[in-house]
Design a protein around this motif. Structure first.
Motif, PDB file in Angstrom:
ATOM      1  N   TRP B  12       0.836  -1.211   0.000  1.00  0.00           N
ATOM      2  CA  TRP B  12       0.000   0.000   0.000  1.00  0.00           C
ATOM      3  C   TRP B  12       0.873   1.264   0.000  1.00  0.00           C
ATOM      4  O   TRP B  12       0.656   2.201  -0.781  1.00  0.00           O
ATOM      5  N   GLY B  13       1.882   1.268   0.859  1.00  0.00           N
ATOM      6  CA  GLY B  13       2.740   2.444   1.010  1.00  0.00           C
ATOM      7  C   GLY B  13       3.676   2.685  -0.162  1.00  0.00           C
ATOM      8  O   GLY B  13       4.342   3.719  -0.228  1.00  0.00           O
ATOM      9  N   ASP B  14       3.761   1.740  -1.092  1.00  0.00           N
ATOM     10  CA  ASP B  14       4.561   1.937  -2.304  1.00  0.00           C
ATOM     11  C   ASP B  14       3.760   2.661  -3.386  1.00  0.00           C
ATOM     12  O   ASP B  14       4.318   3.012  -4.428  1.00  0.00           O
TER      13      ASP B  14
ATOM     14  N   ASP C  31       3.134  -0.196   9.101  1.00  0.00           N
ATOM     15  CA  ASP C  31       1.930  -0.079   8.280  1.00  0.00           C
ATOM     16  C   ASP C  31       1.781  -1.297   7.365  1.00  0.00           C
ATOM     17  O   ASP C  31       0.687  -1.849   7.218  1.00  0.00           O
ATOM     18  N   ALA C  32       2.892  -1.711   6.763  1.00  0.00           N
ATOM     19  CA  ALA C  32       2.853  -2.884   5.886  1.00  0.00           C
ATOM     20  C   ALA C  32       2.471  -4.136   6.679  1.00  0.00           C
ATOM     21  O   ALA C  32       1.734  -4.999   6.189  1.00  0.00           O
ATOM     22  N   CYS C  33       2.938  -4.234   7.913  1.00  0.00           N
ATOM     23  CA  CYS C  33       2.634  -5.415   8.722  1.00  0.00           C
ATOM     24  C   CYS C  33       1.174  -5.433   9.166  1.00  0.00           C
ATOM     25  O   CYS C  33       0.579  -6.510   9.283  1.00  0.00           O
ATOM     26  N   LEU C  38      -4.026  -8.276   8.325  1.00  0.00           N
ATOM     27  CA  LEU C  38      -5.394  -8.386   7.816  1.00  0.00           C
ATOM     28  C   LEU C  38      -5.460  -9.314   6.604  1.00  0.00           C
ATOM     29  O   LEU C  38      -6.424 -10.073   6.446  1.00  0.00           O
ATOM     30  N   GLU C  39      -4.437  -9.256   5.752  1.00  0.00           N
ATOM     31  CA  GLU C  39      -4.395 -10.170   4.597  1.00  0.00           C
ATOM     32  C   GLU C  39      -4.381 -11.621   5.082  1.00  0.00           C
ATOM     33  O   GLU C  39      -5.068 -12.480   4.543  1.00  0.00           O
ATOM     34  N   ARG C  40      -3.562 -11.872   6.116  1.00  0.00           N
ATOM     35  CA  ARG C  40      -3.482 -13.211   6.685  1.00  0.00           C
ATOM     36  C   ARG C  40      -4.822 -13.624   7.298  1.00  0.00           C
ATOM     37  O   ARG C  40      -5.332 -14.729   7.052  1.00  0.00           O
ATOM     38  N   ALA C  41      -5.429 -12.705   8.041  1.00  0.00           N
ATOM     39  CA  ALA C  41      -6.687 -13.008   8.729  1.00  0.00           C
ATOM     40  C   ALA C  41      -7.806 -13.307   7.736  1.00  0.00           C
ATOM     41  O   ALA C  41      -8.617 -14.218   7.950  1.00  0.00           O
ATOM     42  N   GLY C  43      -7.409 -13.908   4.362  1.00  0.00           N
ATOM     43  CA  GLY C  43      -7.073 -14.806   3.254  1.00  0.00           C
ATOM     44  C   GLY C  43      -7.126 -14.160   1.891  1.00  0.00           C
ATOM     45  O   GLY C  43      -7.412 -14.830   0.886  1.00  0.00           O
ATOM     46  N   MET C  44      -6.861 -12.862   1.838  1.00  0.00           N
ATOM     47  CA  MET C  44      -6.831 -12.184   0.537  1.00  0.00           C
ATOM     48  C   MET C  44      -5.953 -10.939   0.645  1.00  0.00           C
ATOM     49  O   MET C  44      -5.660 -10.481   1.749  1.00  0.00           O
ATOM     50  N   THR C  45      -5.517 -10.398  -0.504  1.00  0.00           N
ATOM     51  CA  THR C  45      -4.665  -9.204  -0.463  1.00  0.00           C
ATOM     52  C   THR C  45      -5.489  -7.986  -0.051  1.00  0.00           C
ATOM     53  O   THR C  45      -6.714  -7.984  -0.142  1.00  0.00           O
ATOM     54  N   LYS C  46      -4.796  -6.923   0.360  1.00  0.00           N
ATOM     55  CA  LYS C  46      -5.471  -5.693   0.762  1.00  0.00           C
ATOM     56  C   LYS C  46      -6.340  -5.166  -0.388  1.00  0.00           C
ATOM     57  O   LYS C  46      -7.449  -4.687  -0.171  1.00  0.00           O
TER      58      LYS C  46
END
Lengths: 139, 139, 139, 139
Positions: B12-14, C31-33, C38-41, C43-46
């Protein structure tokens, strides 16, 4: 051609462990100057000119820089930006970053005028409006 | 030539308000991959290889990128990095950023092997050690 | 609580002229983490979860960091991220950045779950979906 | 207390896909303003004041921000920076970022005055020189 000139100081946070500018930052400076050139030409902020001209931005096709003299934090530099070639739906921008009146870094960008939505993978080149071409061409 | 390959997710930040990578970030990715290529070749981190080979880094003479396919946050991309020309005290690096196996962005760097202290304006090109040339040349 | 763990190497470009991480970069890591958690929780990308849950992101109300041990380029660090409090439409996230198993940097974020369009100044807090709360709460 | 004020425009490259400032950028703004406050107080650039006062910088112990009103590219903002507490070898800095005269973001930093070499893991807190305390304290 219309020229936009910015005086700026290199910040600590722009520099890497060698104490000189981390080179991707030069491209960030140049990107900001291209937007500022268009803001100057059109008399409105980028936020407004994207709406006024109903377009999605001016993404790059290619970018190039030559690094001649290192700059470090605390250096006061001047960036001069102008369009150098205006085609139907793409244009070239030239940036000169000067330190003590000497050319330190030179940047070249080729950009496309696009419509649509980048996030949906639907960007499409569109003709640059005549008024944009006229304003960027004024000396 | 030795090739370094990195799989990474666009964050996102990129990305910028168009939802696609803010282009200076590509140069940041490429800079990190050049360091990683040397780390791989020499079997030590950049922090250690700067000391081991008594040099001040590999600043750029020029950098260039071609942007073919936009990438957006959430995209998984692969970057392949290798030296393409190794001269006495300078070298070229080629980066290929792939998205779904298609070439999305291509980067070209020309770097100099330097000694001295950049912050004192005293960087000086130095010969690239033979072992570095040999390791970067291995397939 | 669900914990997301990332192993990463500090890059040359993350560091300032003191040779240690330029501190805004820690917030970029965090921020990336949070997005990755959330992506892990979910099961999909942001990119996909913003659409799937019809929301505009999770902007911050406040952010805080404690800097205990400096990290420098070449350091391999581990970041552990988990939600610590899940309320109706806001949540807290805790990040621990470890270097050689010692806590080097600690980050705390309070975020709001929003709908609407930030660029139009129309963001509005919305209830966090129950499934999101459940998945983030799983150990 | 001496106050440093900066007027700046939020750039496209400072913003994320939501069109608002990517929050680590606020910390970059604040870091630059802290350096500028010291430059103003001491009448020399950071590059020179590090040498003149024989110190290695003012790394952070902790940083905190409150985000009250989103800012987006094209917004003209004002940042007001001043020291709020000056102790023997550490000090607090307060930043207020205003948009249309309203407080949009507030930042708080605690910094240490250090000697030595961060890259060698040998930073050590040192007393802030009396002249620095006096100049930062002037209204």
């Amino acid at each position: 051609m219309l020229t936009y000139t910015r005086n700026t100081r290199i910040e600590w946070g722009d520099c890497d462990p060698a104490g000189i500018v981390y080179y991707p930052r030069y491209f960030a400076f140049f990107d900001a100057c291209t937007s500022a050139l268009l803001e100057r030409a059109l008399g409105m902020t980028k936020h407004h000119y994207l709406k006024a001209y109903d377009f999605a931005g001016h993404p790059l096709v290619n970018a190039r820089s030559r690094f001649l003299i290192p700059t470090r934090f605390g250096d006061d530099v001047t960036i001069e930006t102008r369009a150098t070639d205006l085609r139907r739906s793409s244009f070239d921008v030239h940036h000169r970053l000067l330190k003590n009146d000497a050319l330190a870094v030179e940047g070249f960008e080729t950009r496309v005028w696009v419509r649509g939505d980048a996030t949906k993978g639907k960007m499409k080149a569109a003709p640059i409006p005549q008024v944009v071409i006229e304003r960027l061409s004024q000396g």
